[in-house]
Design an enzyme around this catalytic site. Structure first.
Site, PDB file in Angstrom:
ATOM      1  N   SER A 263       0.857  -1.183   0.000  1.00 15.21           N
ATOM      2  CA  SER A 263       0.000   0.000   0.000  1.00 15.21           C
ATOM      3  C   SER A 263       0.893   1.232   0.000  1.00 15.21           C
ATOM      4  CB  SER A 263      -0.897   0.004   1.235  1.00 15.21           C
ATOM      5  OG  SER A 263      -0.109   0.287   2.373  1.00 15.21           O
ATOM      6  N   LYS A 264       0.269   2.369  -0.134  1.00 17.07           N
ATOM      7  CA  LYS A 264       0.995   3.644  -0.211  1.00 17.07           C
ATOM      8  C   LYS A 264       1.997   3.805   0.937  1.00 17.07           C
ATOM      9  CE  LYS A 264       0.078   6.092  -3.804  1.00 17.07           C
ATOM     10  NZ  LYS A 264       1.254   6.268  -4.663  1.00 17.07           N
TER      11      LYS A 264
END
Ligand code: GLU
Length: 470
Positions: free
Chosen positions: A242-243
């Site tokens: 994820s980010k």
């Protein structure tokens, strides 16, 4: 599926506004596989979500592919543009009895589920229209697949092995909605079939879809492709990427100055292996790539490893090619471009820069001495190395260097002798030279810098530094 058809792979991204590195890796695997076998690598944009599929979002995919060097064969196919064909196939399935019109309303389906729940039965919707012919006139309907209710569907997956799904757990999925638009699951199969795709290599988040898609293939009497569902990429902590793990978009890596060849090498190793080989060229990857080498467990992103891979590729790339890559990098990141003279100087400096740089900006930074003009801009540490004594030495050196031959041996001889006669270690002499030549305290070797910028520029920079005041 028989393997005597020419190999056709594809990447089928849904535009999301950027190209995820998982998509990039899927694209790379498909590209390598097709190129290895002299087959075709196709691109289909799954743009049926009209809100998300803006021209910019589609362009972001094309940009990601272009940067990574994944050239696709033929025109990119728009899934949305093929809606008529998807409808046509659904209609023909109606005609051959592998699909049916379902007139159940949303309320009826909800009531079916509520009742099933209350009675402790499976909530899987079983349409009452599956075998009925007393169709109401003019009422809206969807077209559903008449899926087998008994038995199993086998996904013979090249990565996951044989995966069997009980048909009783799958409902009669909708192929065509009541407004005549195709569902994604239907469109994918029709497109893959029409495009002649022989191998579907994609993320394992689509594994469950494969069972339903196989049912559509067989309902149409079409040969199913060979499946290879690859594990997703995880972050360094082993959790789904994820980010917060850092860059998830492939262009973010381009903006960090990772060369595309290095990114290909690194992405290839994320989930695929060939013995212990970590560092390889495109040609090697093409020779070696096979579906057997794809692992079953998720690969972890490792930025340190990426840096090492980038360093290896930079060190073995042609000097002029590196300057072209730097030029592209500057344009991509909106920085000012290099003049032709700067490009020439950077090219001639490249031999002393490229051995330890792990990214293009690092390479550019090391090569800064070759790009700057007099008077050299100095950082504080460099300025600190230019005390009165050092400035006097630099001034004496300008005279000594005026007429000597400008080659490495001579320069080493002159500078070593200059240090010796003054009872200095060479490092003591090198610090003011670095300051004068580069305006920095960490630079390539002073000999390399002098050879790259030449006698006139060297003497000019030494004179400038020698004439500074306290
Ligand atoms: N459009 C899907 C995605 O972007 C890929 C579908 C497929 O490869 O079959 O995840």
């Amino acid at each position: 599926m028989s393997t005597d058809r020419p190999i056709v792979t594809r990447i089928a991204p849904s535009p999301t506004g950027y190209m995820h590195i998982g998509t990039a890796r899927t694209g790379l695997f498909n590209w390598l596989f097709a190129r290895k076998h002299g087959g075709q690598f196709l691109l289909r944009i799954e743009d049926t979500d009209r809100e998300r599929s803006t021209p910019e979002a589609t362009q972001a995919i094309l940009d990601g592919m272009a940067w990574l060097g994944l050239d696709h064969d033929g025109e990119a196919v728009s899934q949305f543009a093929r809606a008529d064909r998807h409808r046509e196939v659904a209609e023909s399935m109606l005609a051959n009895g592998t699909a049916y019109k379902c007139f159940s309303t949303q309320e009826e389906i909800a009531a079916f589920r509520d009742a099933a729940k209350a009675e402790g039965r499976s909530t899987l919707f079983l349409s009452p229209w599956r075998d009925r012919t007393d169709h109401p006139q003019g009422a809206p309907y969807v077209i559903r697949l008449k899926a087998p209710r008994e038995g199993q569907t086998l996904i013979a997956d090249k990565v996951q092995g044989d995966v069997t799904i009980q048909n009783a757990t799958l409902d009669d999925m909708i192929l065509l909605r009541s407004d005549g638009t195709p569902t994604y699951m239907h469109a994918v199969v029709v497109d893959d079939h029409d495009m002649g795709v022989t191998h579907v290599i994609r993320g394992d988040d689509h594994l469950n879809n494969a069972a339903r898609q196989i049912q559509v293939y067989s309902a149409n009497g079409w040969e199913e492709p060979i499946w290879a569902h690859i594990p997703l990429i995880h972050g360094e902590d082993g959790k789904k990427l994820s980010k917060r793990h850092g860059a998830t978009g492939v262009m973010e890596y381009a903006e960090m100055g990772i060369p595309a060849a290095a990114m290909r090498n690194y992405l290839a190793r994320l989930g695929w292996s060939h013995g212990d080989d970590e560092l390889f060229t495109d040609a090697q990857a093409r020779d070696w790539f096979d579906l057997d080498g794809i692992g079953k467990s998720p690969a972890r992103l490792d930025m340190k490893k990426l840096g090492n891979v980038a360093g290896w590729h930079i060190a073995r790339t042609e000097d002029a090619e590196l300057v072209t890559e730097i030029t592209d990098f500057l344009a991509l990141t909106g920085q000012s471009s290099l003049s032709q003279a700067q490009k020439d100087r950077l090219t001639s400096a490249m031999y002393c820069l490229k051995d330890r740089a792990k990214s293009l900006p690092e390479l550019l930074d090391k090569g800064r001495f070759s790009l700057i003009n007099r008077p050299v801009d100095m950082d504080e540490k460099a300025r600190g190395a230019l005390d009165t004594v050092s400035r006097r030495i630099l001034s004496e050196l300008t005279t000594q260097l005026q007429n000597v031959s400008w080659d490495r041996d001579t320069l080493e001889g002159v500078l070593n002798a200059a240090a010796d006669t003054r009872g200095l270690k060479f490092g003591k002499l090198a610090a003011p030279l670095r300051a004068a030549l580069a305006g920095r305290s960490v630079t390539p070797s002073v000999f390399d810098m002098m050879l790259v910028i030449g006698r006139d520029e060297t003497l000019g920079r030494l004179t400038d530094a020698a004439s500074l005041s306290d």
